[in-house]
Structure formats: structure tokens, C-alpha cells
Scaffold this motif. Structure first.
Motif, PDB file in Angstrom:
ATOM      1  N   UNK A  34      18.145  28.033 -24.476  1.00  0.00           N
ATOM      2  CA  UNK A  34      18.634  28.471 -25.334  1.00  0.00           C
ATOM      3  C   UNK A  34      18.829  27.457 -26.665  1.00  0.00           C
ATOM      4  N   UNK A  35      19.067  29.151 -28.378  1.00  0.00           N
ATOM      5  CA  UNK A  35      18.912  28.489 -29.230  1.00  0.00           C
ATOM      6  C   UNK A  35      20.416  27.903 -29.999  1.00  0.00           C
ATOM      7  N   UNK A  36      20.913  28.950 -29.224  1.00  0.00           N
ATOM      8  CA  UNK A  36      22.747  29.609 -29.709  1.00  0.00           C
ATOM      9  C   UNK A  36      23.025  30.093 -28.767  1.00  0.00           C
ATOM     10  N   UNK A  37      24.845  29.553 -29.383  1.00  0.00           N
ATOM     11  CA  UNK A  37      25.408  30.075 -28.008  1.00  0.00           C
ATOM     12  C   UNK A  37      27.047  29.263 -28.388  1.00  0.00           C
ATOM     13  N   UNK A  38      28.412  29.747 -28.215  1.00  0.00           N
ATOM     14  CA  UNK A  38      29.432  29.964 -28.729  1.00  0.00           C
ATOM     15  C   UNK A  38      30.086  28.865 -28.272  1.00  0.00           C
ATOM     16  N   UNK A  39      32.263  29.129 -28.862  1.00  0.00           N
ATOM     17  CA  UNK A  39      32.916  28.406 -27.884  1.00  0.00           C
ATOM     18  C   UNK A  39      33.994  29.076 -28.793  1.00  0.00           C
ATOM     19  N   UNK A  40      34.557  30.202 -27.491  1.00  0.00           N
ATOM     20  CA  UNK A  40      35.215  31.265 -27.633  1.00  0.00           C
ATOM     21  C   UNK A  40      36.507  30.912 -27.061  1.00  0.00           C
ATOM     22  N   UNK A 294      28.847  24.733 -35.519  1.00  0.00           N
ATOM     23  CA  UNK A 294      28.637  23.332 -34.465  1.00  0.00           C
ATOM     24  C   UNK A 294      27.348  23.042 -34.265  1.00  0.00           C
ATOM     25  N   UNK A 295      26.225  21.979 -33.897  1.00  0.00           N
ATOM     26  CA  UNK A 295      25.746  21.536 -33.064  1.00  0.00           C
ATOM     27  C   UNK A 295      26.018  21.288 -31.928  1.00  0.00           C
ATOM     28  N   UNK A 296      25.519  21.447 -30.688  1.00  0.00           N
ATOM     29  CA  UNK A 296      26.119  21.067 -29.455  1.00  0.00           C
ATOM     30  C   UNK A 296      26.727  20.213 -29.224  1.00  0.00           C
ATOM     31  N   UNK A 297      25.864  18.255 -30.051  1.00  0.00           N
ATOM     32  CA  UNK A 297      26.746  17.395 -29.855  1.00  0.00           C
ATOM     33  C   UNK A 297      28.016  17.111 -30.106  1.00  0.00           C
ATOM     34  N   UNK A 313      36.761  35.449 -36.658  1.00  0.00           N
ATOM     35  CA  UNK A 313      35.904  35.444 -36.120  1.00  0.00           C
ATOM     36  C   UNK A 313      34.889  34.649 -34.848  1.00  0.00           C
ATOM     37  N   UNK A 314      34.025  34.213 -35.064  1.00  0.00           N
ATOM     38  CA  UNK A 314      33.628  33.064 -34.046  1.00  0.00           C
ATOM     39  C   UNK A 314      32.907  32.029 -34.332  1.00  0.00           C
ATOM     40  N   UNK A 315      32.974  30.816 -33.384  1.00  0.00           N
ATOM     41  CA  UNK A 315      32.503  29.584 -33.842  1.00  0.00           C
ATOM     42  C   UNK A 315      31.470  29.804 -32.951  1.00  0.00           C
ATOM     43  N   UNK A 316      30.122  29.452 -33.844  1.00  0.00           N
ATOM     44  CA  UNK A 316      28.453  28.992 -33.226  1.00  0.00           C
ATOM     45  C   UNK A 316      28.241  27.691 -32.350  1.00  0.00           C
ATOM     46  N   UNK A 317      27.736  27.972 -31.814  1.00  0.00           N
ATOM     47  CA  UNK A 317      26.861  26.553 -31.536  1.00  0.00           C
ATOM     48  C   UNK A 317      25.622  26.870 -31.574  1.00  0.00           C
TER      49      UNK A 317
END
Ligand SMILES: NC(=O)c1ccc[n+]([C@@H]2O[C@H](COP(=O)([O-])OP(=O)(O)OC[C@H]3O[C@@H](n4cnc5c(N)ncnc54)[C@H](OP(=O)(O)O)[C@@H]3O)[C@@H](O)[C@H]2O)c1
Length: 323
Positions: A34-40, A294-297, A313-317
Motif C-alpha cells: 500500500x502506498x496510499x489509503x484514506x480515512x473516511x 497525512x502520513x500513516x503515523x 472531499x477526501x482525506x488521503x493517508x
């Protein structure tokens, strides 16, 4: 591998960055770096278990799936021996609201699940937020049978669902009147809205126009207040249950009487939907709106921000990997 886990339901602070074993793909699965994910809002709903009903899917007393994250973009590292349609090195994106698991360095997905190759020329950060808001919007658009020539009002046009809805409804040929805050008027116009109502200046429920569909993508209104806005056989859809869970109830009874009605479709997604959204991204008919990354941490900060209800819209991790 590093992963965000939560062993109990609760506020954003239940999320912890931990070292856990890297998953091993079964014969029909791929292992994704995984390189990118989200919090939704879906993650937040399952983490907080604010609506008790979500526990029937995620575990009655404690979460069965300790790692959240339903949207992902990354690269296939290895494949199970039965996998035919993907190979190591493929860049992929998709959705998993069954077992979640994308808020981590690696996850596995079944080949036949909601995963496909990434549109060319977009980044992992741009691919990760394609599916969550858009599949809810698509589901509601299909339920209301929105078509060319219709007039649709979208309240909450700047949320993940709303910003996707404006673009998808425009794609299907209907005319969108969008309701948003002053700061997002230009954005919402760029997404395809023909008319924009600034909710800080005007109460949209007092408009003297009528619509085929009122789609409240943030669930801030009610059928009662929006009824005067609906044409004779107009449809009201909300993404929230409403005061005293009235929306699912109204969806059961209003169709019995004819005329204006409420729909409350259960969300669903298919592999074809993911392919469809990919095609819209490729043809530039749909682009998920990204607020910030935001970075994962920093997932707790990201989650707190998502829960303000004010994201655009969206918040990417982003998921960094030690080289
Ligand atoms: N329980 C679940 O599993 C689940 C899953 C997905 C979605 N949902 C629900 O579906 C809804 C939409 O989700 P989402 O992710 O699209 O939401 P979101 O991205 O969090 O929505 C935030 C947006 O809503 C706008 N907004 C807030 N108050 C508004 C108002 N009074 N009028 C118009 N716009 C307003 C905000 O604009 P401003 O900043 O300009 O105010 C912001 O851009 C939420 O209510 C969410 O709880 C629930």
C-alpha cells in the motif's frame, strides 16, 4: 509490517501504530504494497460504533477487523498461485468494506474482489480516494434513476459523497444545483454544478424552484423540509438515518402512497462499479476531490479532522516504506 490497529471501539485515540505480521496471500489473492489509503466516514462509523447496528457487521463487543482502511492504492508484490488477472508490479486500487485492512503497509485482496489496475498517469494519492464517496453516490443515483434532463439538488456538495455526486449526476446528464459553503463555490462549479447555493447566505429549503431529486449527501435536512422543493413524483434521498431514524421508515411507507417519496437504498459496490469509476477517471469525467494528506503515523490527527464533518472531499493517508 506497520499497521494501524484498534482493539476496541471508541474515539480516534483507540488507533495505534503497531508492528504486526505481514499477511500472506491465499491462492486466489494478491498481496498489495500500500502506498496510499484514506480515512473516511465509513472507517469512522465502524471505529466508533456510534450506530450500534454497525457492530452486527464488525463484531458485537470488539472489532473483528482490527485494521481499518477501505480504500487503497498500491503495487502488487506477490500473487497466489490461482491468480490470473494480476501480476507482480501491477499498480492497483480498490475498495474493501468487508475486511478493511488498508491502513497498513500491506494488505491482501481476492482477485475477484473490488480491485482493478490504476488509471495510467495518476498518482497513488489520487487513486486511493476514487471509490468510497463515489460508490455511495452511484448507488443513490441508480436508485433514484437520475437521467438526462432532470434537475437535481445536492446538499453537502463538498463532502466525499457530495463532490462525487455532483460529478456523476452531471455525467448522467442531469442539471445540478449544489449547496455548499462560500469558500467552495468555485470548486463546486468546477465539478459541474450549474447553480450554486451558499448555505451561509441562503436556506436552500426556501428556494422557489422544484427538483426531480433532492439528494442530501450530508444528511442535514429532512423530507418534511424538502418536500416543497420536490416535483409531483420527486424523490428525496439522504445519506443519514435522519431524526429518530425517519428516513428508512419513510422509504418503506412513502412509496405506498404515490407522489413524492423517500428512498434509502442499502449501499453496494461491485467490481464493475470500480471499473466504471476508473473509466470515468481515465476520460476525465470524474476526479476525486482531495482536501489534504497525512502520513500513516498521523492517522489520529487525520481521523479527528475527518470527524469535524468539515473536510472537502477526501482525506488521503500516505504510507511510507523503508527502502
Ligand atoms: N456511518 C457510516 O458508515 C457512513 C459512511 C459513509 C458516509 N456516512 C454519512 O454520509 C454523510 C456524508 O459523508 P461524506 O464522507 O461525504 O461527508 P464529509 O466529507 O464528512 O462531509 C463534509 C462536507 O459536508 C459539508 N457540510 C457540512 N455541513 C453542511 C451543511 N449544513 N450544509 C451543507 N454542507 C455541509 C462540509 O462543508 P463545509 O465545510 O463547507 O461546511 C464538508 O465539505 C455523513 O453524514 C456521514 O456520516 C456514514
Amino acid at each position: 509490517m506497520k499497521a494501524i490497529i484498534h482493539t476496541r471501539y471508541g474515539p480516534p485515540e483507540v488507533l495505534q501504530l503497531k508492528e504486526i505480521p505481514k499477511p500472506v496471500p491465499k491462492d486466489n489473492e494478491v498481496l498489495i504494497k500500500i502506498y496510499a489509503t484514506t480515512v473516511n466516514r465509513t472507517d469512522c462509523g465502524f471505529r466508533s460504533a456510534e450506530y450500534f447496528i454497525s457492530r452486527f457487521f464488525s463484531g458485537l463487543f470488539r472489532p473483528n477487523n482490527q485494521t481499518l482502511g477501505n480504500e487503497f492504492a498500491g503495487e502488487i508484490e506477490t500473487i497466489g498461485k490461482a491468480v490470473k488477472s494480476f501480476k507482480p508490479g501491477d499498480k492497483v486500487f480498490g475498495y474493501n468494506d468487508i475486511t478493511f485492512g488498508a491502513n497498513a503497509e500491506y494488505m491482501t485482496m481476492a482477485e475477484e474482489a473490488y480491485i482493478t489496475t490504476m488509471p495510467p498517469s495518476i498518482t497513488y494519492e489520487e487513486a486511493a480516494p476514487i471509490t468510497e464517496g463515489a460508490h455511495y453516490a452511484l448507488c443513490d443515483i441508480r436508485a433514484a434513476k437520475i437521467k438526462s434532463g432532470q434537475k437535481v439538488l445536492v446538499n453537502g456538495a463538498t463532502g466525499a459523497i457530495g463532490s462525487a455526486a455532483v460529478q456523476l449526476i452531471t455525467y448522467f446528464g442531469a442539471e445540478v444545483t449544489a449547496v455548499c459553503n462560500t469558500k467552495n463555490i468555485a470548486l463546486v462549479k468546477s465539478l459541474g454544478a450549474r447553480v450554486v447555493i451558499d448555505y451561509t447566505q441562503q436556506d436552500f429549503t426556501k428556494l422557489d424552484t422544484t427538483f426531480d431529486v433532492v439528494f442530501d449527501a450530508v444528511g442535514k435536512s429532512s423530507f418534511g423540509k424538502c418536500k416543497p422543493l420536490l416535483k409531483k413524483n420527486g424523490i428525496y434521498i439522504s445519506t443519514e438515518l435522519g431524526y429518530m431514524s425517519q428516513n428508512p421508515f419513510l422509504a418503506l411507507i412513502t412509496p405506498l402512497f404515490g407522489g413524492k417519496k423517500v428512498l434509502f437504498p442499502l449501499p453496494s459496490i461491485s467490481k464493475e462499479d470500480v471499473e466504471f469509476l476508473k473509466e470515468l477517471v481515465v476520460t476525465k469525467k470524474f476526479k476525486p476531490v482531495i482536501d489534504r494528506s497525512y502520513p500513516l503515523e498521523q492517522i489520529i490527527e487525520a481521523t479527528r479532522y475527518v470527524e469535524t464533518g468539515e473536510k472537502t472531499g477526501n482525506v488521503v493517508i500516505t504510507v511510507p516504506h523503508d527502502r
